[in-house]
Scaffold this active site. Sequence first.
Site, mmCIF file in Angstrom:
data_model
loop_
_atom_site.group_PDB
_atom_site.id
_atom_site.type_symbol
_atom_site.label_atom_id
_atom_site.label_comp_id
_atom_site.label_asym_id
_atom_site.label_seq_id
_atom_site.Cartn_x
_atom_site.Cartn_y
_atom_site.Cartn_z
ATOM 1 N N SER A 106 34.374 59.864 52.551
ATOM 2 C CA SER A 106 35.841 59.789 52.576
ATOM 3 C C SER A 106 36.496 61.166 52.570
ATOM 4 C CB SER A 106 36.353 58.972 51.390
ATOM 5 O OG SER A 106 36.003 57.628 51.572
ATOM 6 N N GLU A 267 47.084 54.698 50.553
ATOM 7 C CA GLU A 267 45.680 54.282 50.669
ATOM 8 C C GLU A 267 45.388 52.975 49.930
ATOM 9 O OE1 GLU A 267 42.701 56.317 48.428
ATOM 10 O OE2 GLU A 267 41.110 55.788 49.829
ATOM 11 N N HIS A 276 30.900 48.701 48.796
ATOM 12 C CA HIS A 276 29.805 49.320 48.043
ATOM 13 C C HIS A 276 29.161 48.307 47.093
ATOM 14 C CE1 HIS A 276 30.027 53.495 49.275
ATOM 15 N NE2 HIS A 276 31.324 53.536 49.039
ATOM 16 N N ASP A 314 38.955 55.399 57.191
ATOM 17 C CA ASP A 314 38.165 56.624 57.299
ATOM 18 C C ASP A 314 36.749 56.340 57.795
ATOM 19 O OD1 ASP A 314 37.685 55.229 54.958
ATOM 20 O OD2 ASP A 314 37.805 56.976 53.633
ATOM 21 N N HIS A 341 28.283 53.543 53.355
ATOM 22 C CA HIS A 341 29.152 53.568 54.530
ATOM 23 C C HIS A 341 28.311 53.336 55.775
ATOM 24 C CE1 HIS A 341 31.877 56.530 52.125
ATOM 25 N NE2 HIS A 341 31.811 55.327 51.590
HETATM 26 MG MG MG Z 1 39.403 56.644 49.283
HETATM 27 ZN ZN ZN Z 2 32.909 54.792 49.894
#
Ligand code: MG
Ligand code: ZN
Length: 378
Positions: A106, A267, A276, A314, A341
């Site tokens: 990120s 965000e 996650h 992102d 990710h």
């Molecule tokens: Mg973040």
């Molecule tokens: Zn992450």
Amino acid sequence: MLNKLKLLSLFLLTGITVFAQDQYLTAKSEDLEKTYESKSSYSVKEFPQKFRKDKPKNIILLIGDGMGISQVFAGLTANRGHLFLENCKYIGFSKTQSADNYITDSAAGGTALSAGVKTYNGAIGVDVNGNQVKTILEEASENGLATGLVSTSSITHATPASFIAHQASRGSYEDIAADFLKTDIDVFIGGGLDHFTKRKDGRDNKGYEVETNLKKIEKVKKGKLAGLTAEVHNGRVAERGDMLTVATETALNILDNNKNGFFLMIEGSQIDWGGHAGSTIYVAEDMLDFDQVIGKALEFAAKDKETLIIITADHETGGMAITGGDMQKGVVKAAFPTGDHTAVMVPVFSYGPGAEEFIGIMENTDINAKMKKLLLGD
Ligand code: MG
Ligand code: ZN
């Protein structure tokens, strides 16, 4: 019986330990988190597509951390077929690779969007050589525009930090907080109180009205505001409630006072944490929260007619796959092949003057270049 009791207490203890160590995880066992079942849904408004000019006066950039197509679709199914996001008629894809990695984090992902440069994973507002790179927020501020940052995570966490701080490493939270106070930012709302108030160097928050209570934050209509609603991160939706919506409305109220326009980044931090944790419920509930914030931003832009809204991510998190569901009942089942990710392209949705620029397949850094050209003319 005794064995069963022993097992139960062991299970409880393990659950508590996991929860205490890492607040991104859930206290429930993972299996219970695989299926999201909606208890209610909200109605989605359709906003007009008429704007005043070709170029925006204001930009609102909304980043869903870890939000790939499956995360969006989980939200859409959970809300029984519709999202505010559908008001965006211009859609593209962003390639998220960082300078040193096929899979970004990120910090590098945030810096690509904030400053238009590909850098190494972990970098906050610095390039591959460690040189500071100017962000769109800083440039907007230098040009006399108002600026703001809003997140559910600590405001010093990688995504918001990359818009205002310049640090070699994303973990330098106190240095990141100090960077906030070197700038002219008008409003920032999120967690991270500890990084501002429990500082080893004893620096204070000069010039800012510091509020920690959402009811007080909501009442601020002008001046400079530091809204710090959690010691570190705000909790999940069940705990934080409509914190992100209230923070967004407050930021818009303050920023709209500036006749030159504004740049605001909001965000939805925890869509990523749901990925996650391999939790369909966490992803869906945070996606729905984020979409309702998108609804507030769209409502402002539809009325204002000079505001460009960009919604992107992102990177994707978890490689989320929707494996079952029911659109009428708002049920979603998903599988997550990784707890990390992934490399895939992420969607870019836009609404407002200039939205037509954000179509096709682009690099994440192109999003920054297009925003800068439209807002600042360079
Ligand atoms: Mg973040
Ligand atoms: Zn992450």
